[in-house]
Design an enzyme around this catalytic site. Structure first.
Site, PDB file in Angstrom:
ATOM      1  N   VAL A  11      38.717  55.076  39.145  1.00  0.00           N
ATOM      2  CA  VAL A  11      37.373  54.510  39.012  1.00  0.00           C
ATOM      3  C   VAL A  11      36.346  55.624  38.810  1.00  0.00           C
ATOM      4  O   VAL A  11      35.484  55.554  37.927  1.00  0.00           O
ATOM      5  CB  VAL A  11      37.032  53.671  40.270  1.00  0.00           C
ATOM      6  CG1 VAL A  11      35.609  53.175  40.229  1.00  0.00           C
ATOM      7  CG2 VAL A  11      38.009  52.509  40.389  1.00  0.00           C
ATOM      8  N   THR A 121      36.039  49.412  45.936  1.00  0.00           N
ATOM      9  CA  THR A 121      36.137  48.021  46.383  1.00  0.00           C
ATOM     10  C   THR A 121      36.141  47.986  47.904  1.00  0.00           C
ATOM     11  O   THR A 121      37.000  48.586  48.547  1.00  0.00           O
ATOM     12  CB  THR A 121      37.426  47.388  45.825  1.00  0.00           C
ATOM     13  OG1 THR A 121      37.342  47.439  44.403  1.00  0.00           O
ATOM     14  CG2 THR A 121      37.579  45.942  46.277  1.00  0.00           C
ATOM     15  N   GLU A 155      43.169  48.784  34.462  1.00  0.00           N
ATOM     16  CA  GLU A 155      43.889  49.965  34.025  1.00  0.00           C
ATOM     17  C   GLU A 155      44.388  49.705  32.610  1.00  0.00           C
ATOM     18  O   GLU A 155      44.769  48.582  32.290  1.00  0.00           O
ATOM     19  CB  GLU A 155      45.064  50.247  34.962  1.00  0.00           C
ATOM     20  CG  GLU A 155      44.591  50.774  36.295  1.00  0.00           C
ATOM     21  CD  GLU A 155      45.731  51.240  37.189  1.00  0.00           C
ATOM     22  OE1 GLU A 155      46.787  51.629  36.678  1.00  0.00           O
ATOM     23  OE2 GLU A 155      45.527  51.197  38.418  1.00  0.00           O
ATOM     24  N   LYS A 222      33.434  40.971  43.928  1.00  0.00           N
ATOM     25  CA  LYS A 222      34.607  41.756  43.526  1.00  0.00           C
ATOM     26  C   LYS A 222      35.904  41.180  44.113  1.00  0.00           C
ATOM     27  O   LYS A 222      36.869  40.900  43.404  1.00  0.00           O
ATOM     28  CB  LYS A 222      34.417  43.214  43.959  1.00  0.00           C
ATOM     29  CG  LYS A 222      35.636  44.100  43.785  1.00  0.00           C
ATOM     30  CD  LYS A 222      36.053  44.163  42.339  1.00  0.00           C
ATOM     31  CE  LYS A 222      37.476  44.643  42.181  1.00  0.00           C
ATOM     32  NZ  LYS A 222      37.607  45.995  41.784  1.00  0.00           N
ATOM     33  N   GLY A 275      51.282  42.945  40.192  1.00  0.00           N
ATOM     34  CA  GLY A 275      51.445  44.171  40.967  1.00  0.00           C
ATOM     35  C   GLY A 275      50.227  45.047  40.758  1.00  0.00           C
ATOM     36  O   GLY A 275      49.165  44.557  40.397  1.00  0.00           O
ATOM     37  N   CYS A 278      45.441  47.019  42.750  1.00  0.00           N
ATOM     38  CA  CYS A 278      44.213  46.264  43.013  1.00  0.00           C
ATOM     39  C   CYS A 278      44.479  44.845  43.490  1.00  0.00           C
ATOM     40  O   CYS A 278      44.070  44.479  44.593  1.00  0.00           O
ATOM     41  CB  CYS A 278      43.352  46.248  41.767  1.00  0.00           C
ATOM     42  SG  CYS A 278      42.955  47.915  41.231  1.00  0.00           S
TER      43      CYS A 278
END
Ligand code: UGA
Length: 457
Positions: A11, A121, A155, A222, A275, A278
Site C-alpha cells: 500500500v 486497514t 494486487e 473498507k 485467499g 486482505c
C-alpha cells in the site's frame, strides 16, 4: 504538497509512487532499512504491474525519495499517510501496535502542523485512538489533524486502481482536512495527470466520486467492502456446489444474475475460494469488531466456513478419482493467490500442498511468479520450470490459479505426458467439452461434464 508515507509495503509503495507521479513531493520511510536500501538501488521488493516504471521515473526526477531515518522523514511534511501492516492476532483482531508506534513517532518528531492519514486497514474507532496517541505524545503544542483514507487497491492492478479509482473515500473531522485531501487528490479527481500506462491500456477516465464521511464510517467502509466481496464469492461457490448436484452450470447462472445491475457481474467466479492477505484477514477482523460491538456476525462466520470448505471439497473430488493419494504424483498449475502476482499469503494452494503432501502425494508445481516463495515454505515441493514439466508423469493435474497462459498450453502434449490424463480445474479456466474432446478426464467447479451424470442425480 510535501507528503510523508510510512511503510513501504504494498500500500505504501503504490501510494507514495502514485502521489509523486501526479506531482507531489513524497518521502517514503520504513523501519526495514534493507528495504529502503534496495529501493534506493532501484529494486522493487514486490511484483506489481507498472510499479517499477513509476517508482524509477519519480525517484530519478527527485519527487520520490526513500529515507531510512523515519524521524527525519516525518519531521517536515504537511501530511503523512500511515501505511504500516495491521496483521491478524490470534483472536482474529488486527494488531495495531505499528499504528501506535507511528503515532508516537509523528507526535514527537513533527516540526509543524500535520494531517495524519490512516491508509492501513484498521477497525472502526482506530482514528480516535490515533488522535489520542498524537495528543499524549505531543509535547510541542503542534496541531495534528487525523483523517481516514481507506485503500481499495487490488494486487496486480494497484497502480491503475490508485490512479483511476471509482471512488475516493475520506473520513474527516473538520473542513481544513477535507480541503487538504481534496487538493491532494485533485489531479486524480479531475484526471489531469499524464497516465504512466500506455494510453491504449488506460481505462476510461471517468472522474472518481469523492466521498466525505466521518472517520468511523470511512473505517467501516473498507471492512464492509472487502467482507461483501468475500460474501459474493462464497455465494457463487455455494451455487457451484448446488449446480454440481443438480446438473446445472454455475457460469450460466452467475452470468445471468450479474446482468441485474443490483447484483453486478464481478466477484461471482466460483472456484477454490478467496485467499490473499486482505479478504481472509479483513473478514476475520470485521467479525471480531462486530461481535465486540455486540452484533451477531454469524453471516460472516459462514463466509469463513464456506471458504475453508472449498479445499475439502476439491480434495474429496480428487480422492474420488484417485482413490489413494499416497504415492501419487500431482501436478499443480498456479500457486499465487490470484494471477499476475507473486503473493502466496493465504493462497488456497498452500493448504492444498500441505494436505496432499500430508497424505503422501508428491507435488510438482509450476507458477509464473510464485515458485520461489512456495519452495521456501515447502522444501519437498518440486518446482518445475514450466507447465509441461509439472504435468509430466502426473496422475492428476490441478489448476489452482487461473493464470491466462495456462489456457493456451498445448493440451494434447500435456495429455500424452501424463500418467493419467486427469485434470481437476479449481478455477473453471478451461472448456469442459474441449478437454473431453482432447481425451482428458476433466472436472471443474459447478459446470457439468459432458457425458457424466450429476453427482446427486
Ligand atoms: C482485495 C480487494 O479486492 C481490494 O479492493 C482491496 O483494496 C484489497 O483486497 C485490500 O484490502 O488491500 P486483493 O486481495 O488484491 O484485493 O484480491 P482480489 O482481487 O479481491 O481477490 C481476492 C481473492 O478472491 C483471490 O484469491 C481471488 O482468486 C478470489 N476471487 C475473486 C474468487 O475466488 N472469485 C471471484 O469472483 C473473485
Amino acid at each position: 504538497m510535501r507528503i510523508g508515507v510510512i511503510g513501504c509495503g504494498y500500500v505504501g509503495l503504490v501510494t507514495g509512487a502514485c502521489l509523486a507521479d501526479v506531482g507531489h513531493e513524497v518521502v517514503c520511510t520504513d523501519n526495514d532499512l534493507t528495504k529502503i536500501d534496495a529501493l534506493n538501488r532501484g529494486e522493487i521488493p514486490i511484483y506489481e504491474a507498472h510499479l517499477d516504471e513509476v517508482v524509477e521515473r519519480n525517484h530519478r526526477q527527485g519527487r520520490l525519495t526513500f529515507m531510512g531515518n523515519m524521524a527525519e522523514a516525518v519531521s517536515a511534511v504537511e501530511a503523512t499517510f500511515i501505511c504500516v501492516g495491521t496483521p491478524p492476532l490470534e483472536d482474529g483482531s488486527a494488531d495495531l501496535s505499528s499504528i501506535e508506534n507511528v503515532a508516537r513517532l509523528i507526535a514527537t518528531e513533527a516540526r509543524g502542523p500535520q494531517l495524519v492519514i490512516e491508509k492501513s486497514t484498521v477497525p472502526a474507532q482506530t482514528g480516535q485512538r490515533l488522535k489520542r496517541a498524537l495528543e499524549i505524545y505531543n509535547h510541542s503544542g503542534i496541531n495534528f489533524r487525523v483523517a481516514s483514507n481507506p485503500e481499495f487497491l487490488r494486487e496486480s492492478t494497484a497502480v491503475m486502481d490508485f490512479l483511476h479509482p471509482p471512488r475516493i473515500v475520506v473520513g474527516v473531522e473538520d473542513e481544513t482536512s477535507e480541503q487538504q485531501l481534496r487538493s491532494l487528490f485533485d489531479p486524480i479527481l479531475h484526471q489531469t495527470f499524464q497516465c504512466p500506462v500506455h494510453e491504449a491500456k488506460c481505462p476510461p477516465t471517468t472522474p472518481p466520486t469523492f466521498i466525505v464521511t466521518s472517520i468511523n464510517s470511512a473505517e467501516i467502509i473498507k471492512h464492509a467492502s472487502n467482507s461483501f466481496l468475500a460474501m459474493k464469492i462464497c455465494y457463487a461457490n455455494l451455487l457451484a456446489d448446488l449446480c454440481d448436484r443438480l446438473g446445472a452450470d454455475v457460469e450460466q447462472v452467475t452470468q445471468a444474475m450479474g446482468l441485474d445491475p443490483r447484483i453486478g457481474p464481478s466477484f461471482l467466479s466460483a472456484g477454490l475460494g478467496f485467499g490473499g492477505f486482505c479478504l481472509p484477514k479483513d473478514v476475520q477482523a470485521f467479525i471480531h469488531l462486530g461481535e465486540k460491538a455486540g452484533i451477531d456476525f454469524g453471516l460472516l462466520r459462514q463466509v469463513e466456513l464456506i471458504n475453508k470448505k472449498r479445499i475439502d471439497r476439491f480434495l474429496e473430488r480428487a480422492k474420488e478419482e484417485l482413490w489413494i493419494l499416497k504415492g501419487k504424483q500431482v501436478g499443480m498449475l498456479g500457486i499465487s493467490f490470484k494471477p499476475d502476482t507473486d503473493d502466496i499469503r493465504f493462497a488456497p494452494s498452500l493448504e492444498l500442498i500441505k494436505r496432499l503432501q500430508g497424505e503422501g502425494a508428491s507435488v510438482r508445481a509450476f507458477d509464473p511468479q510464485a515458485l520461489q516463495k512456495a519452495k521456501a515454505l515447502f522444501p519437498a515441493l518440486e518446482a518445475c520450470g514450466n507447465e509441461y514439466q509439472a504435468a509430466e508423469g502426473a496422475d492428476a493435474l490441478m489448476i489452482v490459479t487461473e493464470w491466462p497462459q495456462f489456457k493456451d498450453l498445448d493440451w494434447k502434449r500435456v495429455r500424452k505426458s501424463m500418467a493419467r490424463p486427469l485434470v481437476l480445474d479449481g478455477r473453471n479456466l478451461l472448456d469442459p467439452a474441449q478437454m473431453r474432446a482432447w481425451g482428458f478426464e476433466y472436472f471443474c467447479m459447478g459446470r457439468p461434464n459432458p457425458g457424466s451424470t450429476p453427482a446427486g442425480g
